[in-house]
Design a protein around this motif. Structure first.
Motif, PDB file in Angstrom:
ATOM      1  N   PHE A  31     -12.165   1.367 -15.666  1.00 45.34           N
ATOM      2  CA  PHE A  31     -11.155   1.007 -14.669  1.00 45.34           C
ATOM      3  C   PHE A  31     -10.118   0.032 -15.218  1.00 45.34           C
ATOM      4  O   PHE A  31      -8.984   0.010 -14.732  1.00 45.34           O
ATOM      5  CB  PHE A  31     -11.830   0.440 -13.421  1.00 45.34           C
ATOM      6  N   TYR A  35      -6.259   0.907 -14.988  1.00 37.16           N
ATOM      7  CA  TYR A  35      -5.291  -0.047 -14.430  1.00 37.16           C
ATOM      8  C   TYR A  35      -4.135  -0.300 -15.395  1.00 37.16           C
ATOM      9  O   TYR A  35      -2.969  -0.359 -14.987  1.00 37.16           O
ATOM     10  CB  TYR A  35      -5.990  -1.363 -14.093  1.00 37.16           C
ATOM     11  N   THR A  38      -1.942   2.636 -15.252  1.00 36.82           N
ATOM     12  CA  THR A  38      -1.215   2.639 -13.979  1.00 36.82           C
ATOM     13  C   THR A  38      -0.026   1.693 -14.015  1.00 36.82           C
ATOM     14  O   THR A  38       1.088   2.045 -13.602  1.00 36.82           O
ATOM     15  CB  THR A  38      -2.164   2.244 -12.832  1.00 36.82           C
ATOM     16  N   SER A  74      -2.390  -0.527  -6.470  1.00 32.25           N
ATOM     17  CA  SER A  74      -3.389  -0.724  -7.514  1.00 32.25           C
ATOM     18  C   SER A  74      -3.633  -2.199  -7.792  1.00 32.25           C
ATOM     19  O   SER A  74      -4.774  -2.626  -8.010  1.00 32.25           O
ATOM     20  CB  SER A  74      -2.941  -0.011  -8.802  1.00 32.25           C
ATOM     21  N   THR A  78      -7.460  -3.306  -7.745  1.00 30.46           N
ATOM     22  CA  THR A  78      -8.185  -3.192  -9.011  1.00 30.46           C
ATOM     23  C   THR A  78      -8.598  -4.520  -9.644  1.00 30.46           C
ATOM     24  O   THR A  78      -9.737  -4.627 -10.117  1.00 30.46           O
ATOM     25  CB  THR A  78      -7.371  -2.354 -10.019  1.00 30.46           C
ATOM     26  N   MET A  81     -11.678  -5.694  -8.092  1.00 36.82           N
ATOM     27  CA  MET A  81     -12.742  -4.750  -8.414  1.00 36.82           C
ATOM     28  C   MET A  81     -13.283  -4.999  -9.812  1.00 36.82           C
ATOM     29  O   MET A  81     -14.504  -4.943 -10.049  1.00 36.82           O
ATOM     30  CB  MET A  81     -12.204  -3.316  -8.301  1.00 36.82           C
ATOM     31  N   LEU A  82     -12.381  -5.288 -10.771  1.00 34.49           N
ATOM     32  CA  LEU A  82     -12.810  -5.565 -12.146  1.00 34.49           C
ATOM     33  C   LEU A  82     -13.660  -6.835 -12.212  1.00 34.49           C
ATOM     34  O   LEU A  82     -14.628  -6.899 -12.972  1.00 34.49           O
ATOM     35  CB  LEU A  82     -11.583  -5.699 -13.049  1.00 34.49           C
ATOM     36  N   VAL A 275     -11.836   5.843  -4.364  1.00 31.23           N
ATOM     37  CA  VAL A 275     -11.403   5.722  -5.757  1.00 31.23           C
ATOM     38  C   VAL A 275     -10.237   6.656  -6.032  1.00 31.23           C
ATOM     39  O   VAL A 275      -9.313   6.314  -6.772  1.00 31.23           O
ATOM     40  CB  VAL A 275     -12.579   6.015  -6.722  1.00 31.23           C
ATOM     41  N   THR A 278      -6.940   5.201  -4.157  1.00 31.28           N
ATOM     42  CA  THR A 278      -6.584   3.811  -4.466  1.00 31.28           C
ATOM     43  C   THR A 278      -6.404   3.558  -5.956  1.00 31.28           C
ATOM     44  O   THR A 278      -5.677   2.632  -6.333  1.00 31.28           O
ATOM     45  CB  THR A 278      -7.658   2.834  -3.942  1.00 31.28           C
ATOM     46  N   ILE A 279      -7.051   4.359  -6.813  1.00 37.32           N
ATOM     47  CA  ILE A 279      -7.036   4.074  -8.247  1.00 37.32           C
ATOM     48  C   ILE A 279      -6.572   5.269  -9.076  1.00 37.32           C
ATOM     49  O   ILE A 279      -5.712   5.120  -9.959  1.00 37.32           O
ATOM     50  CB  ILE A 279      -8.440   3.629  -8.712  1.00 37.32           C
TER      51      ILE A 279
END
Length: 321
Positions: A31, A35, A38, A74, A78, A81-82, A275, A278-279
């Motif tokens: 991820f 990111y 992205t 993002s 993200t 989340m990371l 996922v 959103t990602i």
């Protein structure tokens, strides 16, 4: 906790995407890479469209705005989340959770309506090309953008205001972000009003754009079928199929989560579906909508040639010497 919130919870714990320790590092690297791609893809697209006079058209203004929405969406999700992948206990304060919820919904709703605006732009360009400059003039394009962001702000304000009245008695959110249904699962007060608002606004913000996109593509396909050139039709259908694929991923995952009652919704499956929109979709959009576009490739090559020209001159001067 502020008295007006009527909640004894001052922070939540985000359960994350998985609780298996052996998957934490691989998922973090995966991820993180997504990111970075992205950010580079969407920020690069915004920069390219802003710098290239060749791309100063309504179609690319909408593409630039879509890239901005994807970049913000993002970034809202993200990084937190990371952090969850590298910490044992990922906490988030009540205020931070409500803030993340607010901006997450703003950009999710805005993307729904932005995709519809882009479909309308393509409908006008293909079906009424002689009226394109009138139908998609700068005032019209600006009005579409204002409408897109207004829908996001109105919808998010309604959802967040309803969430602020909820009394929470649990703290573990079974998700990697502060989302509507996972938060409602923690409530020990009535959530009937919240669920009605979620169903009504989600139905409108999903069905209205989908209906607009579907109608636009019916007319677009009918127009494409009248093209005599087989090569021209194949190229047009290829472009449409890419757009439809991205739309299907985005709206399909949204519908799976928000258009069925929470009592029959699996939050674990909901996390996986989240996922996608959103990602994954924010990473793919620059490729699907822009990098496969011939005009964008030409603009990118011109920009690279322009910045590499001084080095070419130095190199040629050295050879002459």
């Amino acid at each position: 906790m502020a008295e007006g919130n009527h909640s004894t919870v001052i922070e939540f714990i985000l359960a994350g995407l998985t609780d298996k320790p052996e998957l934490q590092l691989p998922l973090f690297l995966l991820f993180l890479g997504i990111y970075v791609l992205t950010v580079l893809g969407n920020l690069g697209m915004i920069t390219l469209i802003g710098l290239s006079s060749h791309l100063q058209t309504p179609m690319y203004y909408l593409l630039s705005s879509l890239s901005f929405i994807d970049l913000c969406q993002s970034t809202v999700i993200t990084p937190k989340m990371l952090v969850n992948f590298v910490t044992e206990k990922n906490t988030i304060s009540y205020a931070a959770c409500m803030t993340q919820l607010y901006f997450f919904i703003v950009f999710a709703i805005a993307e729904c309506h932005m995709l519809a605006a882009m479909a309308y732009d393509r409908y006008v360009a293909i079906c009424n090309p002689l009226l394109y400059n009138v139908s998609m003039s700068n005032p019209v394009c600006s009005g579409l953008l204002v409408g897109v962001y207004s829908m996001g702000l109105i919808g998010s304000t309604a959802h967040t205001a309803c969430m602020l009245r909820v009394v929470f008695c649990k703290t573990i959110i079974n998700h990697y972000l502060c989302d509507l249904f996972p938060l409602l699962e923690l409530s020990c007060s009535s959530t009937f009003i919240n669920e009605v608002v979620v169903m009504c606004l989600s139905a409108f913000n999903i069905f209205a754009p989908v209906l607009s996109i579907f109608s636009s593509y019916i007319l677009i396909i009918a127009s494409i079928l009248r093209i005599r050139s087989t090569e021209g039709r194949a190229k047009a259908f290829s472009t449409c199929s890419s757009h439809i694929l991205a739309v299907a991923l985005f709206f399909g995952s949204l519908a799976f989560i928000y258009l069925k009652p929470s009592s029959v919704s699996s939050l674990n499956h909901g996390k996986v579906s989240s996922v996608f929109y959103t990602i994954i979709v924010p990473m793919l959009n620059p490729l699907i909508y822009s990098l496969r576009n011939k005009d964008v490739k030409i603009a990118l090559n011109k920009l690279l040639d322009r910045h590499s020209l001084p080095w070419k001159r130095v190199f040629c001067f050295g050879k002459k010497l």
